[in-house]
Design a protein around this motif. Structure first.
Motif, PDB file in Angstrom:
ATOM      1  N   PRO A 199       0.831  -1.209   0.000  1.00 36.71           N
ATOM      2  CA  PRO A 199       0.000   0.000   0.000  1.00 36.71           C
ATOM      3  C   PRO A 199       0.867   1.261   0.000  1.00 36.71           C
ATOM      4  CG  PRO A 199       0.016  -0.960   2.183  1.00 36.71           C
ATOM      5  CD  PRO A 199       0.763  -1.913   1.277  1.00 36.71           C
ATOM      6  N   VAL A 200       0.360   2.289  -0.673  1.00 36.15           N
ATOM      7  CA  VAL A 200       1.054   3.573  -0.751  1.00 36.15           C
ATOM      8  C   VAL A 200       0.036   4.702  -0.651  1.00 36.15           C
ATOM      9  CG1 VAL A 200       2.948   2.703  -2.192  1.00 36.15           C
ATOM     10  CG2 VAL A 200       0.923   3.690  -3.274  1.00 36.15           C
ATOM     11  N   ARG A 201       0.558   5.887  -0.487  1.00 35.79           N
ATOM     12  CA  ARG A 201      -0.247   7.104  -0.596  1.00 35.79           C
ATOM     13  C   ARG A 201       0.251   7.865  -1.814  1.00 35.79           C
ATOM     14  NH1 ARG A 201      -2.430  11.938   3.136  1.00 35.79           N
ATOM     15  NH2 ARG A 201      -3.565  10.192   4.031  1.00 35.79           N
ATOM     16  N   LEU A 202      -0.666   8.136  -2.722  1.00 36.19           N
ATOM     17  CA  LEU A 202      -0.382   8.974  -3.882  1.00 36.19           C
ATOM     18  C   LEU A 202      -0.932  10.361  -3.607  1.00 36.19           C
ATOM     19  CD1 LEU A 202       0.200   9.670  -6.906  1.00 36.19           C
ATOM     20  CD2 LEU A 202      -2.067   8.706  -7.416  1.00 36.19           C
ATOM     21  N   THR A 203      -0.085  11.362  -3.743  1.00 35.29           N
ATOM     22  CA  THR A 203      -0.534  12.740  -3.733  1.00 35.29           C
ATOM     23  C   THR A 203      -0.215  13.295  -5.109  1.00 35.29           C
ATOM     24  OG1 THR A 203      -0.020  12.931  -1.378  1.00 35.29           O
ATOM     25  CG2 THR A 203      -0.370  14.986  -2.591  1.00 35.29           C
ATOM     26  N   ALA A 204      -1.240  13.773  -5.808  1.00 35.31           N
ATOM     27  CA  ALA A 204      -1.061  14.300  -7.155  1.00 35.31           C
ATOM     28  C   ALA A 204      -1.638  15.701  -7.223  1.00 35.31           C
ATOM     29  CB  ALA A 204      -1.753  13.396  -8.176  1.00 35.31           C
ATOM     30  N   TRP A 205      -0.917  16.581  -7.912  1.00 38.12           N
ATOM     31  CA  TRP A 205      -1.372  17.939  -8.156  1.00 38.12           C
ATOM     32  C   TRP A 205      -1.598  18.067  -9.650  1.00 38.12           C
ATOM     33  CZ3 TRP A 205       2.543  16.547  -4.909  1.00 38.12           C
ATOM     34  CH2 TRP A 205       2.353  16.842  -3.553  1.00 38.12           C
ATOM     35  N   GLY A 234     -11.018   0.934  -6.136  1.00 43.08           N
ATOM     36  CA  GLY A 234     -11.006   0.507  -4.740  1.00 43.08           C
ATOM     37  C   GLY A 234     -10.098   1.338  -3.855  1.00 43.08           C
ATOM     38  N   LEU A 235      -9.799   2.566  -4.277  1.00 41.33           N
ATOM     39  CA  LEU A 235      -8.923   3.439  -3.505  1.00 41.33           C
ATOM     40  C   LEU A 235      -9.724   4.288  -2.530  1.00 41.33           C
ATOM     41  CD1 LEU A 235      -6.680   4.643  -6.463  1.00 41.33           C
ATOM     42  CD2 LEU A 235      -6.077   2.958  -4.696  1.00 41.33           C
ATOM     43  N   VAL A 236      -9.076   4.744  -1.481  1.00 42.19           N
ATOM     44  CA  VAL A 236      -9.673   5.674  -0.527  1.00 42.19           C
ATOM     45  C   VAL A 236      -8.907   6.984  -0.605  1.00 42.19           C
ATOM     46  CG1 VAL A 236     -10.518   3.861   1.014  1.00 42.19           C
ATOM     47  CG2 VAL A 236      -8.245   4.838   1.391  1.00 42.19           C
ATOM     48  N   GLY A 237      -9.591   8.085  -0.261  1.00 46.76           N
ATOM     49  CA  GLY A 237      -8.910   9.373  -0.260  1.00 46.76           C
ATOM     50  C   GLY A 237      -9.838  10.514  -0.568  1.00 46.76           C
ATOM     51  N   TRP A 238      -9.323  11.525  -1.264  1.00 46.60           N
ATOM     52  CA  TRP A 238     -10.104  12.715  -1.560  1.00 46.60           C
ATOM     53  C   TRP A 238      -9.475  13.516  -2.692  1.00 46.60           C
ATOM     54  CZ3 TRP A 238      -6.804  16.749  -0.645  1.00 46.60           C
ATOM     55  CH2 TRP A 238      -5.829  16.572   0.344  1.00 46.60           C
ATOM     56  N   ALA A 239     -10.288  14.429  -3.250  1.00 46.13           N
ATOM     57  CA  ALA A 239      -9.832  15.387  -4.251  1.00 46.13           C
ATOM     58  C   ALA A 239     -10.405  16.740  -3.872  1.00 46.13           C
ATOM     59  CB  ALA A 239     -10.304  14.980  -5.647  1.00 46.13           C
ATOM     60  N   ARG A 240      -9.567  17.775  -3.972  1.00 43.13           N
ATOM     61  CA  ARG A 240     -10.047  19.112  -3.620  1.00 43.13           C
ATOM     62  C   ARG A 240      -9.451  20.153  -4.544  1.00 43.13           C
ATOM     63  NH1 ARG A 240      -6.771  20.853   1.865  1.00 43.13           N
ATOM     64  NH2 ARG A 240      -4.711  20.707   0.924  1.00 43.13           N
ATOM     65  N   ASN A 241     -10.188  21.237  -4.706  1.00 47.24           N
ATOM     66  CA  ASN A 241      -9.694  22.379  -5.460  1.00 47.24           C
ATOM     67  C   ASN A 241      -8.681  23.134  -4.609  1.00 47.24           C
ATOM     68  OD1 ASN A 241     -11.328  21.908  -7.684  1.00 47.24           O
ATOM     69  ND2 ASN A 241     -12.948  23.246  -6.955  1.00 47.24           N
ATOM     70  N   VAL A 278      -5.127  15.649  -5.372  1.00 49.02           N
ATOM     71  CA  VAL A 278      -5.719  14.324  -5.217  1.00 49.02           C
ATOM     72  C   VAL A 278      -4.849  13.527  -4.255  1.00 49.02           C
ATOM     73  CG1 VAL A 278      -6.350  12.178  -6.394  1.00 49.02           C
ATOM     74  CG2 VAL A 278      -6.604  14.372  -7.584  1.00 49.02           C
ATOM     75  N   VAL A 279      -5.476  12.956  -3.242  1.00 51.37           N
ATOM     76  CA  VAL A 279      -4.793  12.052  -2.316  1.00 51.37           C
ATOM     77  C   VAL A 279      -5.521  10.723  -2.365  1.00 51.37           C
ATOM     78  CG1 VAL A 279      -4.257  11.570   0.108  1.00 51.37           C
ATOM     79  CG2 VAL A 279      -3.939  13.878  -0.813  1.00 51.37           C
ATOM     80  N   ALA A 280      -4.778   9.654  -2.656  1.00 45.46           N
ATOM     81  CA  ALA A 280      -5.383   8.322  -2.764  1.00 45.46           C
ATOM     82  C   ALA A 280      -4.475   7.314  -2.087  1.00 45.46           C
ATOM     83  CB  ALA A 280      -5.587   7.942  -4.224  1.00 45.46           C
ATOM     84  N   GLU A 281      -5.072   6.379  -1.370  1.00 48.01           N
ATOM     85  CA  GLU A 281      -4.318   5.303  -0.731  1.00 48.01           C
ATOM     86  C   GLU A 281      -4.852   3.958  -1.183  1.00 48.01           C
ATOM     87  OE1 GLU A 281      -3.954   5.570   3.517  1.00 48.01           O
ATOM     88  OE2 GLU A 281      -2.841   7.454   3.399  1.00 48.01           O
ATOM     89  N   GLY A 282      -3.930   3.022  -1.354  1.00 46.28           N
ATOM     90  CA  GLY A 282      -4.266   1.668  -1.754  1.00 46.28           C
ATOM     91  C   GLY A 282      -3.040   0.997  -2.325  1.00 46.28           C
ATOM     92  N   PRO A 283      -3.220  -0.135  -2.970  1.00 45.64           N
ATOM     93  CA  PRO A 283      -2.087  -0.835  -3.581  1.00 45.64           C
ATOM     94  C   PRO A 283      -1.391   0.055  -4.616  1.00 45.64           C
ATOM     95  CG  PRO A 283      -4.012  -2.258  -3.528  1.00 45.64           C
ATOM     96  CD  PRO A 283      -4.472  -0.882  -3.138  1.00 45.64           C
ATOM     97  N   ARG A 284      -0.070  -0.061  -4.693  1.00 45.04           N
ATOM     98  CA  ARG A 284       0.706   0.764  -5.621  1.00 45.04           C
ATOM     99  C   ARG A 284       0.179   0.626  -7.054  1.00 45.04           C
ATOM    100  NH1 ARG A 284       5.706   3.824  -6.046  1.00 45.04           N
ATOM    101  NH2 ARG A 284       5.674   4.422  -8.228  1.00 45.04           N
ATOM    102  N   PRO A 301       4.515   6.556   2.214  1.00 46.21           N
ATOM    103  CA  PRO A 301       3.825   5.501   2.960  1.00 46.21           C
ATOM    104  C   PRO A 301       2.396   5.938   3.288  1.00 46.21           C
ATOM    105  CG  PRO A 301       5.990   5.925   3.898  1.00 46.21           C
ATOM    106  CD  PRO A 301       5.727   7.017   2.900  1.00 46.21           C
ATOM    107  N   PRO A 302       1.459   4.998   3.326  1.00 45.20           N
ATOM    108  CA  PRO A 302       0.075   5.363   3.651  1.00 45.20           C
ATOM    109  C   PRO A 302      -0.032   5.849   5.092  1.00 45.20           C
ATOM    110  CG  PRO A 302       0.317   2.986   3.610  1.00 45.20           C
ATOM    111  CD  PRO A 302       1.624   3.563   3.132  1.00 45.20           C
ATOM    112  N   LYS A 303      -0.930   6.796   5.318  1.00 49.52           N
ATOM    113  CA  LYS A 303      -1.177   7.297   6.670  1.00 49.52           C
ATOM    114  C   LYS A 303      -2.379   6.618   7.306  1.00 49.52           C
ATOM    115  CE  LYS A 303       0.832  11.819   5.836  1.00 49.52           C
ATOM    116  NZ  LYS A 303       0.604  13.263   5.820  1.00 49.52           N
ATOM    117  N   GLY A 304      -3.263   6.051   6.463  1.00 53.77           N
ATOM    118  CA  GLY A 304      -4.462   5.400   6.988  1.00 53.77           C
ATOM    119  C   GLY A 304      -5.486   6.420   7.444  1.00 53.77           C
ATOM    120  N   GLY A 305      -6.536   5.923   8.079  1.00 60.68           N
ATOM    121  CA  GLY A 305      -7.577   6.796   8.614  1.00 60.68           C
ATOM    122  C   GLY A 305      -8.541   7.318   7.570  1.00 60.68           C
TER     123      GLY A 305
END
Length: 92
Positions: A4-10, A32-39, A47-53, A81-85
């Motif tokens: 698992p990883v955390r992807l942060t994309a701009w 099947g990813l968890v996370g969020w997208a915001r302006n 975009v922040v997404a966590e799940g399998p690489r 690394p994923p932060k979880g939550g």
């Protein structure tokens, strides 16, 4: 979950006010990813997404793929690394 990883994309371009966050949420949930997208205040979408690489790589490819709402000029990414939550995928 394999590696698992955390992807942060701009995402830069014409990506606000065109349904981009909704589209990103839909693609992330399909993967099947968890996370969020915001302006962001500077006109980008974060975009922040966590799940399998492999699934995060797939989302990143979709963000760059040309089938998005609006127009993407550039995507910068960071893997960490994923932060979880996180649960589900939200538009913020």
């Amino acid at each position: 979950m394999p590696d698992p990883v955390r992807l942060t994309a701009w995402v830069r371009g014409r990506v606000q006010g065109v349904g981009f966050r909704w589209w990103t949420r839909s693609r992330a949930l399909e993967l099947g990813l968890v996370g969020w997208a915001r302006n962001a205040a500077d006109g980008r979408v974060e975009v922040v997404a966590e799940g399998p690489r492999s699934d995060c790589d797939a989302l990143l490819a979709l963000l760059r793929g040309g089938g998005t709402p609006g127009h993407v000029d550039h995507v910068a990414e960071r893997f960490s690394p994923p932060k979880g939550g996180l649960s589900g995928f939200s538009e913020r």
